[in-house]
Enzyme design. Sequence first.
Site, PDB file in Angstrom:
ATOM      1  N   CYS A 174      -4.585  -0.617  -2.025  1.00  0.00           N
ATOM      2  CA  CYS A 174      -5.064   0.766  -2.022  1.00  0.00           C
ATOM      3  C   CYS A 174      -5.316   1.343  -3.402  1.00  0.00           C
ATOM      4  O   CYS A 174      -5.481   2.551  -3.542  1.00  0.00           O
ATOM      5  CB  CYS A 174      -4.049   1.635  -1.297  1.00  0.00           C
ATOM      6  SG  CYS A 174      -2.426   1.634  -2.058  1.00  0.00           S
TER       7      CYS A 174
ATOM      8  N   CYS B  88       0.865  -1.179   0.000  1.00  0.00           N
ATOM      9  CA  CYS B  88       0.000   0.000   0.000  1.00  0.00           C
ATOM     10  C   CYS B  88       0.904   1.233   0.000  1.00  0.00           C
ATOM     11  O   CYS B  88       2.124   1.107  -0.096  1.00  0.00           O
ATOM     12  CB  CYS B  88      -1.017  -0.002   1.134  1.00  0.00           C
ATOM     13  SG  CYS B  88      -0.371   0.022   2.787  1.00  0.00           S
TER      14      CYS B  88
END
Length: 132
Positions: free
Chosen positions: A80, A8
């Site tokens: 993400c 992420c």
Amino acid sequence: MKRIMFVCKHNSRRSHMAEGFARSIAGNKIAVASAGLEASQVDPLTIQVMQEVGVDISNHTSNALAEFEPPDFEAVISLCGCGVNLPEAWVTRPIFADWQLEDPAGQSIEVFRIIRDQVKRHVQGLVETVSL
């Protein structure tokens, strides 16, 4: 042994949740790591909500993706939506997915719990897939 990299943006929340769940669920069946496009620190609320479900990530540290080599991993999971920002060598691994989960940064602990539970469901499915 299959190796999974969870990625992420800052390696501070979702990727650590995923790493913790994968280790907890799979045990020694797979190897797991997490990293961020940039390293920062593990969010204390992430540690707290994981402890609530019996997963201790208090010893985790934040790592930059640049510290790892793509060929060392069969599976790369972006949590993400940052998959579009990953170098091609990472997104062309045999297994690649972009789960696009909301970042709970700055939000209430209830939001952290919701994201934690979403991460767990995704990780359970992934572990079943790579363990076959």
